[in-house]
Scaffold this active site. Structure first.
Site, mmCIF file in Angstrom:
data_model
loop_
_atom_site.group_PDB
_atom_site.id
_atom_site.type_symbol
_atom_site.label_atom_id
_atom_site.label_comp_id
_atom_site.label_asym_id
_atom_site.label_seq_id
_atom_site.Cartn_x
_atom_site.Cartn_y
_atom_site.Cartn_z
ATOM 1 N N GLU A 1 -18.994 -7.868 36.627
ATOM 2 C CA GLU A 1 -19.790 -8.002 37.842
ATOM 3 C C GLU A 1 -19.200 -7.225 39.012
ATOM 4 O OE1 GLU A 1 -22.291 -11.094 38.412
ATOM 5 O OE2 GLU A 1 -22.678 -11.027 36.256
ATOM 6 N N GLY B 1 -25.767 -20.998 38.948
ATOM 7 C CA GLY B 1 -24.413 -21.117 39.491
ATOM 8 C C GLY B 1 -24.307 -20.704 40.935
ATOM 9 N N CYS C 1 -20.635 -9.541 50.126
ATOM 10 C CA CYS C 1 -21.547 -9.230 49.021
ATOM 11 C C CYS C 1 -22.324 -7.946 49.280
ATOM 12 C CB CYS C 1 -22.546 -10.370 48.821
ATOM 13 S SG CYS C 1 -21.875 -11.838 48.018
ATOM 14 N N HIS D 1 -18.625 -15.787 41.974
ATOM 15 C CA HIS D 1 -17.763 -14.600 42.001
ATOM 16 C C HIS D 1 -16.477 -14.949 42.751
ATOM 17 C CE1 HIS D 1 -21.671 -12.103 41.729
ATOM 18 N NE2 HIS D 1 -21.078 -12.091 40.545
#
Length: 424
Positions: free
Chosen positions: A162, A23, A347, A230
């Protein structure tokens, strides 16, 4: 004094392109290419230094021990006997993306007045599922002051969590009570939905959040299918501003109305799909920028170079800054090594609102400390890793030694270990 501190993950010496993240389009696209761990770490450190120079408080986390022989022992094997897939999963440097380390609820949002951190279980992807124990140990060191912090073990499987990559906070200012937004996905598309609503609801309960100031929003299936694995690939919030793509949320109108009700004065900065496609937004990581408040009170975006190189994205950004929007400055950094594995500026960092005096100072960055880390990286991090190198015992030993040297330099003896037992 409560302020926002960005804790960046130092890119580990095992940084490589094994294509492990289903993904994540960048990870898949760059599978098997030659990585440059030394450059990756130096690029991340340069961003940290630049943010410090802007007057933004900066923290750091050290890489986890890789390869993870303990995880392999639990699977009944060891590094020199494991197959190629298990070797790659055991060697992954994915903890560099600190946004997935934990979910953080600052003290002004919680009923007990503590800053709560719940380590993410990351159960959806094998290469990340074994991070949480070492991450939890590091969080418990950095935020050991129990008068100010509560650090929690992960939500149990099978509910995927996550971390902060699927969590946002809106507030008048960082020290004021805020609205906490948990964004979850639903299955059924070509890629797994990594954040489960059940996990988000559990974290909200564990953090003792005020229910009236907690929002659960579903990420759009279209965004996940396009590669937004995300929420922080399509949306980011800072103080009173939500910056998002038009197609980020499943029911955006109802979601926006809820935010207006709960936080009067919220500013919704939405980028229309007609101006920037989902594909361009994800390729450029426009929304995986750090949206920050400068000491002047103005807001800025800390962006990857790919945003400037994507014409539609840069055109929209320049027009916004030239207009009357809340984002007033753009700062661009070369993060190509991280970007090639699907991780942009946001991130790489975990946002924690806290008084720096309550944080273990070993985890707080200074220019001098960054100088020392950079020198160590230049001396110990591999220049490159090929697909064939992943099975090299010499690489495993060198990477463990490099991490040990970093922990020693930062006086984090609690995170060191005896590497003599490494197989091979």
């Amino acid at each position: 004094m409560l302020i926002e501190i960005n804790f960046d993950g130092i890119v580990g010496p095992t940084h490589n392109y094994a294509g492990l993240s289903l993904g994540n389009l960048a990870s898949t696209r760059n599978f098997g290419k030659v990585s440059r761990p030394r450059d990756a770490a130096l690029q991340g450190l340069a961003k940290m230094r630049a943010n410090l120079n802007l007057g933004l408080p900066q923290g750091l986390f050290v890489p986890l021990r890789r390869p993870n022989e303990e995880w392999l022992r639990q699977l009944g094997t060891r590094m020199d006997r494991a197959g190629a897939a298990l070797q790659a999963n055991a060697l992954s440097a994915s903890s560099m993306w600190a946004a997935n380390a934990a979910t953080v609820s600052p003290a002004p949002d919680t009923i007990d007045g503590l800053c709560h951190l719940t380590v993410a279980n990351l159960v959806t992807m094998p290469h990340r599922s074994h991070e949480w124990r070492e991450t939890l140990a590091q969080l418990r060191l950095a935020f050991a002051d129990t008068a100010h912090f509560a650090v929690h073990a992960p939500v149990p499987a099978p509910f995927g969590d996550e971390g902060a990559a699927n969590h946002m906070r809106l507030c008048a200012d960082h020290a004021a009570p805020g609205i906490e937004i948990f964004v979850y996905g639903e299955g059924g598309g070509p890629f797994p939905a990594r954040q489960h609503r059940e996990a988000s609801e559990a974290v909200a309960r564990i953090h003792r959040l005020h229910p009236t100031r907690t929002v659960f929003a579903r990420q759009s299936a279209e965004a996940i299918a396009a590669g937004a694995f995300h929420n922080d690939v399509v949306a980011v919030a800072n103080e009173r501003v939500l910056f998002a793509h038009e197609l980020a949320f499943a029911d955006r109108d109802a979601f926006y109305e809820t935010l207006r009700e709960k936080l009067p004065g919220v500013e919704l900065v939405e980028v229309p799909a007609s101006a920037v496609s989902l594909e361009d937004a994800i390729a450029s990581y426009l929304f995986n920028a750090q949206l920050v408040t400068l000491p002047s009170g103005e807001m800025a975006l800390v962006l990857p170079g790919e945003a400037r190189e994507t014409p539609a994205v840069w055109q929209w950004l320049e027009a916004h800054v030239a207009g009357n929007g809340p984002i007033r400055h753009l700062f661009v950094h070369d993060l190509r090594e991280s970007m090639a594995n699907g991780g942009g500026p946001a991130c790489l960092r975990l946002r924690v609102v806290a008084d720096p005096a309550t944080v273990d100072p070993r985890f707080l960055a200074t220019p001098a400390k960054l100088d020392r880390i950079e020198a160590l990286v230049r001396a110990h991090w591999p220049e490159q890793i090929t697909a064939q190198d992943i099975s090299s015992p010499a690489l495993w030993r060198d990477c463990l030694a490099a991490r040990e040297a970093l922990c020693a330099e930062l006086e984090l003896s609690e995170l060191c270990w005896d590497q003599a037992g490494l197989s091979g």
